[in-house]
Design a protein around this motif. Structure first.
Motif, PDB file in Angstrom:
ATOM      1  N   GLY A   1       0.890  -1.156  -0.058  1.00 41.35           N
ATOM      2  CA  GLY A   1      -0.124  -0.039   0.107  1.00 41.35           C
ATOM      3  C   GLY A   1       0.649   1.238  -0.100  1.00 41.35           C
ATOM      4  N   LEU A   2       1.998   1.327  -0.113  1.00 42.11           N
ATOM      5  CA  LEU A   2       3.008   2.382  -0.317  1.00 42.11           C
ATOM      6  C   LEU A   2       2.548   3.434  -1.202  1.00 42.11           C
ATOM      7  CD1 LEU A   2       6.562   1.076   0.765  1.00 42.11           C
ATOM      8  CD2 LEU A   2       5.111   2.268   2.289  1.00 42.11           C
ATOM      9  N   THR A   3       2.029   2.903  -2.317  1.00 42.56           N
ATOM     10  CA  THR A   3       1.738   4.003  -3.217  1.00 42.56           C
ATOM     11  C   THR A   3       0.299   4.221  -3.418  1.00 42.56           C
ATOM     12  OG1 THR A   3       1.472   2.233  -4.926  1.00 42.56           O
ATOM     13  CG2 THR A   3       3.763   3.215  -4.942  1.00 42.56           C
ATOM     14  N   SER A   4      -0.549   3.808  -2.651  1.00 42.60           N
ATOM     15  CA  SER A   4      -2.043   3.845  -2.793  1.00 42.60           C
ATOM     16  C   SER A   4      -2.860   3.813  -1.615  1.00 42.60           C
ATOM     17  CB  SER A   4      -2.677   2.663  -3.714  1.00 42.60           C
ATOM     18  OG  SER A   4      -2.173   1.260  -3.173  1.00 42.60           O
ATOM     19  N   ASP A   5      -2.267   3.515  -0.508  1.00 42.68           N
ATOM     20  CA  ASP A   5      -3.002   3.452   0.724  1.00 42.68           C
ATOM     21  C   ASP A   5      -2.389   4.270   1.663  1.00 42.68           C
ATOM     22  OD1 ASP A   5      -4.246   2.661   3.095  1.00 42.68           O
ATOM     23  OD2 ASP A   5      -4.676   0.465   2.701  1.00 42.68           O
ATOM     24  N   ARG A   6      -3.417   5.388   2.146  1.00 50.34           N
ATOM     25  CA  ARG A   6      -2.816   6.420   3.003  1.00 50.34           C
ATOM     26  C   ARG A   6      -2.493   5.988   4.564  1.00 50.34           C
ATOM     27  NH1 ARG A   6      -3.362  11.516   1.188  1.00 50.34           N
ATOM     28  NH2 ARG A   6      -3.492  12.293   3.525  1.00 50.34           N
ATOM     29  N   VAL A   7      -3.227   4.992   5.044  1.00 54.10           N
ATOM     30  CA  VAL A   7      -3.099   4.340   6.070  1.00 54.10           C
ATOM     31  C   VAL A   7      -1.613   3.706   6.280  1.00 54.10           C
ATOM     32  CG1 VAL A   7      -3.737   2.450   7.937  1.00 54.10           C
ATOM     33  CG2 VAL A   7      -5.729   3.873   6.785  1.00 54.10           C
ATOM     34  N   GLN A   8      -1.337   2.912   5.381  1.00 54.70           N
ATOM     35  CA  GLN A   8      -0.221   2.419   5.109  1.00 54.70           C
ATOM     36  C   GLN A   8       1.067   3.317   5.034  1.00 54.70           C
ATOM     37  OE1 GLN A   8      -0.542  -0.550   6.221  1.00 54.70           O
ATOM     38  NE2 GLN A   8      -2.714  -1.184   5.925  1.00 54.70           N
ATOM     39  N   GLN A   9       0.697   4.294   4.296  1.00 55.08           N
ATOM     40  CA  GLN A   9       1.862   4.976   3.967  1.00 55.08           C
ATOM     41  C   GLN A   9       2.102   6.052   5.059  1.00 55.08           C
ATOM     42  OE1 GLN A   9      -0.291   7.714   0.958  1.00 55.08           O
ATOM     43  NE2 GLN A   9       0.530   6.330  -0.507  1.00 55.08           N
ATOM     44  N   ARG A  10       1.004   6.318   6.134  1.00 55.49           N
ATOM     45  CA  ARG A  10       1.336   6.975   7.385  1.00 55.49           C
ATOM     46  C   ARG A  10       1.854   6.036   8.234  1.00 55.49           C
ATOM     47  NH1 ARG A  10      -3.677   8.346   8.066  1.00 55.49           N
ATOM     48  NH2 ARG A  10      -4.130   6.734   9.811  1.00 55.49           N
ATOM     49  N   PHE A  11       1.574   4.782   8.241  1.00 57.14           N
ATOM     50  CA  PHE A  11       2.439   4.009   9.193  1.00 57.14           C
ATOM     51  C   PHE A  11       4.017   3.875   8.887  1.00 57.14           C
ATOM     52  CE2 PHE A  11       3.919  -0.372  10.133  1.00 57.14           C
ATOM     53  CZ  PHE A  11       3.621  -0.627  11.340  1.00 57.14           C
ATOM     54  N   ALA A  12       4.168   3.672   7.452  1.00 56.64           N
ATOM     55  CA  ALA A  12       5.668   3.652   7.075  1.00 56.64           C
ATOM     56  C   ALA A  12       6.238   5.010   7.698  1.00 56.64           C
ATOM     57  CB  ALA A  12       5.675   3.368   5.835  1.00 56.64           C
ATOM     58  N   LEU A  13       5.598   6.349   7.327  1.00 62.11           N
ATOM     59  CA  LEU A  13       6.186   7.201   7.512  1.00 62.11           C
ATOM     60  C   LEU A  13       6.440   7.555   9.031  1.00 62.11           C
ATOM     61  CD1 LEU A  13       6.997  10.126   6.626  1.00 62.11           C
ATOM     62  CD2 LEU A  13       4.787  11.001   7.149  1.00 62.11           C
ATOM     63  N   ASN A  14       5.672   7.065   9.791  1.00 60.31           N
ATOM     64  CA  ASN A  14       5.892   6.971  11.399  1.00 60.31           C
ATOM     65  C   ASN A  14       7.042   6.153  11.853  1.00 60.31           C
ATOM     66  OD1 ASN A  14       3.602   8.740  12.013  1.00 60.31           O
ATOM     67  ND2 ASN A  14       2.233   7.049  12.362  1.00 60.31           N
ATOM     68  N   ILE A  15       7.282   5.137  11.384  1.00 58.69           N
ATOM     69  CA  ILE A  15       8.527   4.182  11.510  1.00 58.69           C
ATOM     70  C   ILE A  15       9.628   4.979  11.104  1.00 58.69           C
ATOM     71  CG2 ILE A  15       9.619   2.036  11.109  1.00 58.69           C
ATOM     72  CD1 ILE A  15       7.128   1.712  12.867  1.00 58.69           C
ATOM     73  N   ILE A  16       9.466   5.589  10.126  1.00 55.09           N
ATOM     74  CA  ILE A  16      10.742   6.280   9.639  1.00 55.09           C
ATOM     75  C   ILE A  16      11.223   7.376  10.529  1.00 55.09           C
ATOM     76  CG2 ILE A  16      11.623   7.718   7.604  1.00 55.09           C
ATOM     77  CD1 ILE A  16      10.239   5.983   5.641  1.00 55.09           C
ATOM     78  N   ILE A  17       9.978   8.347  10.650  1.00 50.72           N
ATOM     79  CA  ILE A  17      10.243   9.570  11.836  1.00 50.72           C
ATOM     80  C   ILE A  17      10.831   8.973  13.080  1.00 50.72           C
ATOM     81  CG2 ILE A  17       9.010  11.292  13.041  1.00 50.72           C
ATOM     82  CD1 ILE A  17       7.177  11.532  10.666  1.00 50.72           C
ATOM     83  N   ALA A  18      10.280   7.788  13.633  1.00 51.59           N
ATOM     84  CA  ALA A  18      10.848   7.371  14.688  1.00 51.59           C
ATOM     85  C   ALA A  18      12.241   6.867  14.927  1.00 51.59           C
ATOM     86  CB  ALA A  18       9.906   6.324  15.414  1.00 51.59           C
ATOM     87  N   PHE A  19      12.377   6.327  13.846  1.00 52.01           N
ATOM     88  CA  PHE A  19      13.778   5.749  13.396  1.00 52.01           C
ATOM     89  C   PHE A  19      15.030   6.633  13.462  1.00 52.01           C
ATOM     90  CE2 PHE A  19      17.066   4.848  10.220  1.00 52.01           C
ATOM     91  CZ  PHE A  19      17.807   3.957  11.050  1.00 52.01           C
ATOM     92  N   ILE A  20      14.786   8.117  13.046  1.00 50.79           N
ATOM     93  CA  ILE A  20      15.817   8.846  12.978  1.00 50.79           C
ATOM     94  C   ILE A  20      16.321   9.358  14.194  1.00 50.79           C
ATOM     95  CG2 ILE A  20      16.126  11.139  12.222  1.00 50.79           C
ATOM     96  CD1 ILE A  20      14.008  10.798   9.951  1.00 50.79           C
TER      97      ILE A  20
END
Length: 282
Positions: free
Chosen positions: A77-96
C-alpha cells in the motif's frame, strides 16, 4: 570462570544467540545482558562486540516473520493506501533520532559505557522508572489504543524515547514502550510499535557496525555469525509470541523487579570481589 573462558567459540555463539533472542524485545536490555554474558564467557574483545550487534539481525527477522502479514500490507500500500503510507512514515520518523545519535556517539558509548557496572546502574534506574510509570498509569486512560491512530508527532516522541536506549542497560524496547505509555499509548500499542520500530533500527545498527568493523572479520567468522543469528531468530520468535500475550493482561512491574534485583546483584558481586569480569572491567 576459567571453565567458561575455555568453551569453544561456537558454543559461546550459541549462548549469546539465546541471550539476544530472549532479551531483545523484553524491557530488560539485550545489550546489557550480552555485555554481561560476553564478559563472563571471556569473549568481550572488539570482534565479540561486532558479533553481539550483528546477531540482532536474527532477532529482527523473527519480528518480520511474526508480522509478515501487516508488513506485506504496508509494502503493497505504499503507493496507494494512506493508512499504510502514514504507518511507514511514522516508522521512518521514529527511527531517525536513534540513528543520528548512534552514529555520532557510538564510539564514546562503547568506550565508557560498555561494562558491567554502567549496565547494572542503568538496569536499576530503568527498573525504578518502570515502577513510577506503571503507578502513574493506574488511573489514566490511554489516548491511543490503535497503532494506526499515531501521528507524526507521536512517532517523533517515540523515536526520542528509543534514543535513550543507546545507553547500555537501558533497553531499546523498554524505552520505547514505557515512553509510549507516558505519551498516552496503551501498553499493547506501545509494545507493538516497538516491534515494528526495531526493524529499521536493528538492521541499520547491524549493517552499520559490521561494515564499519569489516577489517576485523574473516571468512572463518561467517559460520559463527550465522549460527548466532539463527539461534537468536528462534529464541526471539518464541519471546515475541509470549510477550504479545503477556501485555494483554499484565503490567511491566515484573520486569522492573527483575531489573532492580539483577542490577543490584551485579553491583554487589562486583564490588565485593565475589565475581571478576572479563576485560570489560579492565
Amino acid at each position: 570462570m576459567e571453565s567458561l573462558y575455555a568453551l569453544p567459540l561456537m558454543v559461546k555463539a550459541v549462548i549469546l544467540g539465546i541471550v539476544e533472542g530472549l532479551t531483545e524485545f523484553l524491557p530488560i536490555s539485550s545489550t546489557g545482558h550480552l555485555i554481561l554474558t560476553s564478559s563472563l564467557l571471556g569473549w568481550d574483545d572488539e570482534k565479540a562486540s561486532v558479533f553481539a550487534i550483528a546477531i540482532q539481525t536474527g532477532a529482527i527477522l523473527a519480528v518480520i516473520w511474526y508480522y509478515r502479514e501487516r508488513i506485506g500490507k504496508v509494502l503493497a500500500g505504499l503507493t496507494s493506501d494512506r493508512v499504510q503510507q502514514r504507518f511507514a512514515l511514522n516508522i521512518i520518523i521514529a527511527f531517525i533520532p536513534a540513528a543520528v545519535l548512534g552514529v555520532l556517539f557510538s564510539k564514546l558509548i562503547k568506550t565508557y559505557l560498555f561494562g558491567p557496572v554502567p549496565v547494572a546502574i542503568a538496569l536499576v534506574v530503568g527498573g525504578l522508572i518502570i515502577f513510577l510509570v506503571e503507578k502513574r498509569q493506574e488511573n489514566i486512560k490511554p489516548r491511543i489504543t490503535d497503532i494506526d491512530s499515531l501521528t507524526a508527532v507521536d512517532a517523533l516522541k517515540l523515536g526520542l524515547a528509543q534514543a535513550f536506549a543507546l545507553i547500555p542497560g537501558t533497553s531499546r524496547s523498554g524505552s520505547t514502550i514505557i515512553g509510549g505509555m507516558l505519551f498516552g499509548l496503551s501498553r499493547q500499542v506501545a509494545t507493538e510499535f516497538s516491534f515494528y520500530l526495531a526493524i529499521p533500527t536493528l538492521i541499520g545498527a547491524s549493517v552499520y557496525d559490521t561494515w564499519k568493523h569489516r577489517d576485523l572479520l574473516g571468512a572463518d567468522d561467517i559460520s559463527l555469525f550465522l549460527v548466532g543469528s539463527v539461534v537468536a531468530f528462534f529464541s526471539a520468535l518464541a519471546c515475541v509470541h509470549w510477550l504479545i500475550r503477556f501485555v494483554a493482561s499484565n503490567s511491566f512491574r515484573v520486569f522492573a523487579w527483575y531489573r532492580v534485583i539483577f542490577g543490584l546483584l551485579i553491583l554487589a558481586v562486583t564490588y565485593t570481589g565475589v565475581l571478576h569480569w572479563g576485560s570489560a572491567m579492565d
